[in-house]
Scaffold this active site. Structure first.
Site, PDB file in Angstrom:
ATOM      1  N   CYS A   4      -5.049   1.453   3.925  1.00 46.82           N
ATOM      2  CA  CYS A   4      -4.511   0.326   4.683  1.00 46.82           C
ATOM      3  C   CYS A   4      -5.052  -1.001   4.144  1.00 46.82           C
ATOM      4  O   CYS A   4      -6.257  -1.151   3.911  1.00 46.82           O
ATOM      5  CB  CYS A   4      -4.876   0.481   6.157  1.00 46.82           C
ATOM      6  N   CYS A  48       0.847  -1.193   0.000  1.00 43.30           N
ATOM      7  CA  CYS A  48       0.000   0.000   0.000  1.00 43.30           C
ATOM      8  C   CYS A  48       0.887   1.249   0.000  1.00 43.30           C
ATOM      9  O   CYS A  48       2.094   1.164   0.232  1.00 43.30           O
ATOM     10  CB  CYS A  48      -0.923  -0.011   1.214  1.00 43.30           C
ATOM     11  N   ASP A  60      -3.196 -19.782  28.406  1.00 39.04           N
ATOM     12  CA  ASP A  60      -3.098 -18.713  27.399  1.00 39.04           C
ATOM     13  C   ASP A  60      -2.745 -17.416  28.116  1.00 39.04           C
ATOM     14  O   ASP A  60      -3.557 -16.502  28.226  1.00 39.04           O
ATOM     15  CB  ASP A  60      -4.427 -18.581  26.640  1.00 39.04           C
ATOM     16  N   CYS A 110       2.777  -3.594   9.578  1.00 42.38           N
ATOM     17  CA  CYS A 110       2.954  -4.391   8.344  1.00 42.38           C
ATOM     18  C   CYS A 110       4.379  -4.394   7.812  1.00 42.38           C
ATOM     19  O   CYS A 110       4.602  -4.140   6.626  1.00 42.38           O
ATOM     20  CB  CYS A 110       2.020  -3.881   7.255  1.00 42.38           C
ATOM     21  N   TYR A 157      -6.280 -18.042  32.445  1.00 37.97           N
ATOM     22  CA  TYR A 157      -6.192 -16.789  31.675  1.00 37.97           C
ATOM     23  C   TYR A 157      -7.270 -16.837  30.585  1.00 37.97           C
ATOM     24  O   TYR A 157      -7.013 -16.644  29.400  1.00 37.97           O
ATOM     25  CB  TYR A 157      -4.804 -16.600  31.059  1.00 37.97           C
ATOM     26  N   CYS A 182       1.411 -16.014  22.789  1.00 33.52           N
ATOM     27  CA  CYS A 182       1.562 -14.926  21.829  1.00 33.52           C
ATOM     28  C   CYS A 182       2.981 -14.365  21.865  1.00 33.52           C
ATOM     29  O   CYS A 182       3.330 -13.484  21.085  1.00 33.52           O
ATOM     30  CB  CYS A 182       0.557 -13.812  22.119  1.00 33.52           C
ATOM     31  N   GLU A 189      -9.890 -15.911  35.226  1.00 29.09           N
ATOM     32  CA  GLU A 189      -9.464 -14.682  34.555  1.00 29.09           C
ATOM     33  C   GLU A 189      -9.475 -13.542  35.568  1.00 29.09           C
ATOM     34  O   GLU A 189     -10.423 -13.403  36.354  1.00 29.09           O
ATOM     35  CB  GLU A 189     -10.406 -14.366  33.383  1.00 29.09           C
ATOM     36  N   GLN A 201      -9.670 -11.880  19.997  1.00 27.24           N
ATOM     37  CA  GLN A 201      -8.586 -12.042  19.026  1.00 27.24           C
ATOM     38  C   GLN A 201      -8.819 -11.124  17.822  1.00 27.24           C
ATOM     39  O   GLN A 201      -9.920 -11.091  17.262  1.00 27.24           O
ATOM     40  CB  GLN A 201      -8.497 -13.491  18.560  1.00 27.24           C
TER      41      GLN A 201
END
Length: 449
Positions: free
Chosen positions: A160, A71, A380, A80, A314, A407, A335, A286
């Protein structure tokens, strides 16, 4: 090589998380960004005996692998960083980086793994947080992303590629509206101004859209006129709610000190693996809906046969526990964020699920109160990994299996050492690319006692 030197070098290697490296005069020079094969202009920031830190000032020559369309904002905005690399090549790079992380941490039994693709590398984001500002000091109002190497400058990301057309239309319409309104953006250093952020969220499987305009309280403005403008836009999805969040904090983060509903309702819905989820303005979900379906499908496959009891630690708003609820007779989730637990309980009702229980509290405190023993534990955790106190209690359950969803593979490497020392062994590893065109990737590890 010394501090403040300007060098022209070639990017030799890419480490997980977006760090490029090049060996210069026997010293390993590390820097943010860079694609292997690029020739770059580099500012040397720090020099030690065996390592140094630098900053890429500009790309002089692209790498041979940079053949994908980009882009007009690529290389300017801070996101990105791998958009120019074909998606299959991105997957190969991430696969090799994750294997290297395991091996460098001593987990040499992981010699190979599969990285599952996002269903699409483009227009996949279901949440974007845009910032008001200007490109040059005193310039025209901009709304977009912080510019690379110039965090006070805002790039107007009207084209974008990782958000869909509805996001782009709302972004452009919002920018034009507030330019005409002649309202000042918030200046972080001076702590003055009005317009701060635009947060857009969308249910990728429902089409529900939530618009959240974030300002200070330093001015008074009739935001109903803004909401009225938005409701007249022709969009593929449907705006379910328009909110005005007031945030006078000094932090650049979006902190909801007060929320005013301008139109519709505060929450919206999305669907994951045929389960419906209610999403409130600041709850976690997510950011790649279709990628999350790939992730949770992989989790279900790795769970294998139906278990008696599964702990979902979590657990957030219950997305994982609920989507795998058919894999256990009972699921117990913990949590720390009370709002997320209340949302999880609502999501249980929404999906008519009777075998899930969610508890509000710190995992490090709450797991020690549970008398039941799980067959499998789902982990998680946040980016920092698992708190040592919680880790001790998790191990004490003596669960046959643990499924760790990470992650941040770097934190995962440390936690795996602790789990292995407690008698667990790595049985399976799968990567899931939820963040196409970026250096990030989720990793799932199945451990057995």
């Amino acid at each position: 090589m010394k501090k403040r030197d300007i060098l022209e070098i070639k990017v030799e290697n890419m480490e997980f998380g977006g760090t490029g490296t090049t060996v210069v005069d026997g010293i390993k020079l590390s820097y943010k960004g860079g694609i292997a094969g690029q020739k770059v202009k580099m500012l040397v920031k720090k020099v030690r005996k065996t390592k140094a830190e630098g900053k890429i000032l500009s790309v002089l020559e692209p790498a041979e692998i940079e053949t994908s369309p980009t882009c007009p904002h690529y290389g300017i905005c801070g996101g990105c960083s791998m958009l120019s690399v074909p998606y299959d090549e991105q997957i190969s790079i991430k696969k090799n980086q994750i294997i290297e992380l395991f091996n460098e941490a001593g987990h040499t039994e992981v010699a190979d793994l599969e990285v599952l693709k996002s269903p699409s590398p483009y227009e996949y984001k279901n949440k974007m947080e845009f910032t008001f500002g200007d490109k040059e000091k005193g310039g025209e109002l901009m709304l977009g992303m912080h510019a690379k190497n110039s965090p006070m400058s805002i790039e107007y990301v009207h084209s974008c590629m990782i958000v869909d057309e509805d996001y782009r239309k709302i972004l452009v319409a919002t920018t034009e509206f507030f330019r005409n309104a002649n309202l000042p953006h918030y200046r972080v250093l001076a702590h003055e101004g009005y317009l701060r952020h635009l947060v857009l969220r969308k249910g990728k499987n429902t089409g529900d859209i939530q618009v959240n305009i974030v300002t200070t309280t330093q001015l008074e403005f009739d935001m109903d006129t803004y909401a009225n403008m938005l409701t007249k836009l022709t969009l593929n999805g449907e705006i379910k709610g328009i909110l005005h969040t007031f945030n006078d904090s000094l932090s650049d983060a979006v902190i909801p000190e007060k929320i005013n509903l301008l139109y519709g309702v505060t929450d919206f819905e999305d669907i994951l693996l045929d389960k419906r989820f209610n999403i409130s303005p600041f709850s976690f979900f997510q950011t790649n809906t279709h990628g999350a379906e790939v992730l949770y499908s992989a989790v279900k496959d790795m769970i294998g046969d139906k278990k008696d009891i599964i702990f979902d630690l979590y657990s957030g708003t219950g997305t994982i526990g609920i989507t795998v609820s058919d894999k256990a007779n009972k699921i117990v989730g913990i949590e720390i964020i009370e709002e997320a637990v209340e949302a999880a309980k609502e999501n249980i009702k929404k999906n008519n699920i009777t075998n899930c229980e969610f508890i509000a509290g710190d995992v490090a405190t709450e797991v020690s109160k549970i008398s039941e023993n799980p067959e499998l534990i789902l982990l998680d955790p946040p980016r920092a990994g698992i708190h040592p106190k919680a880790m001790g209690d998790i191990i004490s359950f003596n669960s046959k299996e643990i499924l760790y969803i990470s992650c941040n593979p770097k934190a995962l490497m440390h936690d795996l050492k602790v789990l292995k020392s407690a008698g667990y062994k790595i049985k399976e590893v799968v990567g899931v690319d939820l963040f196409a065109n970026t250096p990030h990737c989720e990793t799932i590890v199945k451990l057995q006692k």
